[in-house]
Design an enzyme around this catalytic site. Structure first.
Site, PDB file in Angstrom:
ATOM      1  N   TYR A   1      -0.192   8.027  -1.809  1.00  0.00           N
ATOM      2  CA  TYR A   1       0.753   7.032  -1.377  1.00  0.00           C
ATOM      3  C   TYR A   1       0.949   6.709  -0.038  1.00  0.00           C
ATOM      4  O   TYR A   1       1.184   5.673   0.281  1.00  0.00           O
ATOM      5  CB  TYR A   1       2.192   7.803  -2.140  1.00  0.00           C
ATOM      6  CG  TYR A   1       3.421   6.888  -2.034  1.00  0.00           C
ATOM      7  CD1 TYR A   1       3.706   6.097  -2.932  1.00  0.00           C
ATOM      8  CD2 TYR A   1       4.326   7.121  -1.086  1.00  0.00           C
ATOM      9  CE1 TYR A   1       4.620   5.147  -2.964  1.00  0.00           C
ATOM     10  CE2 TYR A   1       5.639   6.273  -1.167  1.00  0.00           C
ATOM     11  CZ  TYR A   1       5.431   5.337  -1.993  1.00  0.00           C
ATOM     12  OH  TYR A   1       6.802   4.531  -1.979  1.00  0.00           O
TER      13      TYR A   1
ATOM     14  N   LYS B   1       0.645   2.949   1.687  1.00  0.00           N
ATOM     15  CA  LYS B   1       1.838   2.462   2.277  1.00  0.00           C
ATOM     16  C   LYS B   1       1.287   2.173   3.499  1.00  0.00           C
ATOM     17  O   LYS B   1       1.735   1.076   4.387  1.00  0.00           O
ATOM     18  CB  LYS B   1       3.007   3.117   2.051  1.00  0.00           C
ATOM     19  CG  LYS B   1       3.415   3.256   0.736  1.00  0.00           C
ATOM     20  CD  LYS B   1       3.833   2.030   0.102  1.00  0.00           C
ATOM     21  CE  LYS B   1       4.454   2.025  -1.061  1.00  0.00           C
ATOM     22  NZ  LYS B   1       4.771   0.724  -2.059  1.00  0.00           N
TER      23      LYS B   1
ATOM     24  N   ILE C   1      15.949   5.893  -1.037  1.00  0.00           N
ATOM     25  CA  ILE C   1      16.657   4.777  -1.926  1.00  0.00           C
ATOM     26  C   ILE C   1      17.008   5.477  -3.323  1.00  0.00           C
ATOM     27  O   ILE C   1      15.897   6.031  -3.905  1.00  0.00           O
ATOM     28  CB  ILE C   1      15.701   3.467  -2.133  1.00  0.00           C
ATOM     29  CG1 ILE C   1      15.447   2.807  -0.971  1.00  0.00           C
ATOM     30  CG2 ILE C   1      16.733   2.511  -2.771  1.00  0.00           C
ATOM     31  CD1 ILE C   1      16.349   2.507   0.278  1.00  0.00           C
TER      32      ILE C   1
HETATM   33  P1  NAP Z   1      10.535   2.436  -9.830  1.00  0.00           P
HETATM   34  O1  NAP Z   1      11.994   2.322 -10.108  1.00  0.00           O
HETATM   35  O2  NAP Z   1       9.558   3.419 -10.344  1.00  0.00           O
HETATM   36  O3  NAP Z   1       9.850   0.687 -10.332  1.00  0.00           O
HETATM   37  C1  NAP Z   1       8.456   0.452  -9.893  1.00  0.00           C
HETATM   38  C2  NAP Z   1       8.340  -1.040 -10.425  1.00  0.00           C
HETATM   39  O4  NAP Z   1       7.078  -1.338 -10.387  1.00  0.00           O
HETATM   40  C3  NAP Z   1       8.927  -1.115 -12.011  1.00  0.00           C
HETATM   41  O5  NAP Z   1       9.073  -2.252 -12.350  1.00  0.00           O
HETATM   42  C4  NAP Z   1       7.374  -0.897 -12.689  1.00  0.00           C
HETATM   43  O6  NAP Z   1       7.033  -1.969 -13.908  1.00  0.00           O
HETATM   44  C5  NAP Z   1       6.312  -1.470 -11.563  1.00  0.00           C
HETATM   45  N1  NAP Z   1       4.978  -1.390 -11.736  1.00  0.00           N
HETATM   46  C6  NAP Z   1       4.405  -0.024 -11.853  1.00  0.00           C
HETATM   47  N2  NAP Z   1       3.064  -0.266 -11.740  1.00  0.00           N
HETATM   48  C7  NAP Z   1       2.726  -1.479 -11.895  1.00  0.00           C
HETATM   49  C8  NAP Z   1       1.671  -2.280 -12.263  1.00  0.00           C
HETATM   50  N3  NAP Z   1       0.401  -1.769 -12.304  1.00  0.00           N
HETATM   51  N4  NAP Z   1       1.840  -3.729 -12.381  1.00  0.00           N
HETATM   52  C9  NAP Z   1       2.905  -4.143 -12.383  1.00  0.00           C
HETATM   53  N5  NAP Z   1       4.172  -3.506 -12.212  1.00  0.00           N
HETATM   54  C10 NAP Z   1       4.095  -2.373 -11.924  1.00  0.00           C
HETATM   55  O7  NAP Z   1      10.215   2.315  -8.358  1.00  0.00           O
HETATM   56  P2  NAP Z   1      11.145   2.002  -7.075  1.00  0.00           P
HETATM   57  O8  NAP Z   1      11.845   3.079  -6.571  1.00  0.00           O
HETATM   58  O9  NAP Z   1      12.089   0.850  -7.445  1.00  0.00           O
HETATM   59  O10 NAP Z   1      10.120   1.346  -5.997  1.00  0.00           O
HETATM   60  C11 NAP Z   1       9.648   0.001  -5.694  1.00  0.00           C
HETATM   61  C12 NAP Z   1       8.974  -0.065  -4.683  1.00  0.00           C
HETATM   62  O11 NAP Z   1       9.554   0.408  -3.305  1.00  0.00           O
HETATM   63  C13 NAP Z   1       7.486   0.677  -4.551  1.00  0.00           C
HETATM   64  O12 NAP Z   1       6.397  -0.011  -3.909  1.00  0.00           O
HETATM   65  C14 NAP Z   1       7.780   1.889  -3.936  1.00  0.00           C
HETATM   66  O13 NAP Z   1       6.674   2.611  -3.399  1.00  0.00           O
HETATM   67  C15 NAP Z   1       8.776   1.570  -2.676  1.00  0.00           C
HETATM   68  N6  NAP Z   1       9.697   2.466  -2.347  1.00  0.00           N
HETATM   69  C16 NAP Z   1      10.755   3.150  -2.927  1.00  0.00           C
HETATM   70  C17 NAP Z   1      11.323   4.183  -2.237  1.00  0.00           C
HETATM   71  C18 NAP Z   1      12.582   4.916  -2.991  1.00  0.00           C
HETATM   72  O14 NAP Z   1      13.042   5.634  -2.532  1.00  0.00           O
HETATM   73  N7  NAP Z   1      12.623   4.614  -4.250  1.00  0.00           N
HETATM   74  C19 NAP Z   1      11.182   4.431  -1.007  1.00  0.00           C
HETATM   75  C20 NAP Z   1      10.255   3.863  -0.263  1.00  0.00           C
HETATM   76  C21 NAP Z   1       9.500   2.871  -0.899  1.00  0.00           C
HETATM   77  P3  NAP Z   1       7.065  -1.169 -15.434  1.00  0.00           P
HETATM   78  O15 NAP Z   1       8.139  -0.086 -15.536  1.00  0.00           O
HETATM   79  O16 NAP Z   1       7.262  -2.483 -16.248  1.00  0.00           O
HETATM   80  O17 NAP Z   1       5.674  -0.672 -15.687  1.00  0.00           O
END
Ligand code: NAP
Length: 248
Positions: free
Chosen positions: A156, A160, A189
């Site tokens: 990961y 990133k 987050i």
């Molecule tokens: P999440 O709740 O798990 O949501 C991930 C989203 O990505 C879902 O809508 C999922 O869609 C979609 N997805 C996954 N694989 C996919 C694929 N192959 N094709 C198309 N869509 C896909 O994650 P999140 O926490 O909101 O994170 C969103 C972004 O922020 C990510 O890039 C993550 O690395 C980054 N981020 C998050 C945090 C945190 O603390 N949450 C911190 C730093 C960075 P489906 O469910 O429909 O498959």
């Protein structure tokens, strides 16, 4: 005043979490919103209705971000449906955590494909449209983990960190065409994913953050509004940390 009036945005991975908040906040700011999802089909359909109810044009596309050909098909579909594309937000991402000793080749490859290759796929597919329109804003969602590393997240963190290198290279390559490329690096987050962790662990994380709270998806969405809007027309090649001061 709505900051994104008249603009068309594409947000990948918007069925939940941060992507969903970006799509909704963009619609509140007047943008027409195309978005993608993969496995959460019902949530994707519900979001399309929610966005449309805000009075903007909205459409969800079921599209696997890791697939090169699917990205071209997606961008063609968005341009056909919306008449153009102004803002591309690469948000789709996954984790498949494990210590190096237990990490398989499949875990490495899948995370690199969904998180990093996906950015190449959509940027490659949309840059002709941006050039024709003489402008565009690319926003790639990275992570503080891509800046500082994290034990148990080698795949990961590498994906990133790769996003940051790609974002800066694109800013250099496409700047003369008025195409901006920036990254947003969220810290901790609070999403559905973190709801499943035990409260004591999460409280420990909150206590270690200077602002003493976890971020909300809307905190990340607001940074994306700024980068997508004309408020940031002279900002490119940057990584904006949205982490409550965690990494200073
Ligand atoms: P999440 O709740 O798990 O949501 C991930 C989203 O990505 C879902 O809508 C999922 O869609 C979609 N997805 C996954 N694989 C996919 C694929 N192959 N094709 C198309 N869509 C896909 O994650 P999140 O926490 O909101 O994170 C969103 C972004 O922020 C990510 O890039 C993550 O690395 C980054 N981020 C998050 C945090 C945190 O603390 N949450 C911190 C730093 C960075 P489906 O469910 O429909 O498959």
């Amino acid at each position: 005043m709505k900051l994104l009036e008249g603009k068309t945005a594409l947000v990948t991975g918007a069925s939940k979490g941060i992507g969903r908040a970006i799509a909704l906040t963009y619609a509140d700011q007047g943008a027409n919103v195309a978005f993608t999802y993969l496995s959460s089909v019902e949530k994707g359909q519900a979001l399309e209705e929610e966005l449309t109810a805000k009075g903007v044009k909205a459409k969800g596309f079921r599209s696997d971000a890791s697939k090169y050909d699917a990205a071209q098909e997606l961008i063609d579909g968005v341009v056909k449906e919306f008449g153009g594309l102004d803002i591309l937000v690469n948000n789709a991402g996954i984790t498949q955590d494990n210590l190096l000793m237990r990490m398989t080749e499949e875990m490495w490859d899948r995370v690199m494909e969904v998180n990093l290759k996906s950015c190449f796929n959509t940027v490659k597919a949309s840059c002709r449209t941006f050039m024709k329109q003489k402008g565009g804003s690319i926003i790639n969602i990275t992570s503080v983990v891509g800046i500082k590393g994290n034990a148990g997240q080698g795949n990961y963190a590498a994906s990133k960190a790769g996003i940051i290198g790609f974002t800066k290279s694109i800013a250099l390559e496409l700047g003369s065409r008025n195409i901006r490329s920036n990254a947003v690096a969220p810290g901790f987050i609070e999403t559905e994913m973190t709801d499943q962790l035990d409260e004591k662990t999460v409280q420990g994380w909150r206590d270690a953050i200077p602002l003493k709270r976890g971020g909300q998806p809307e905190d990340v969405a607001n940074a994306c509004v700024y980068l997508g809007s004309d408020m940031s027309t002279y900002v490119s090649g940057q990584v904006i940390q949205v982490d409550g001061g965690m990494l200073t």
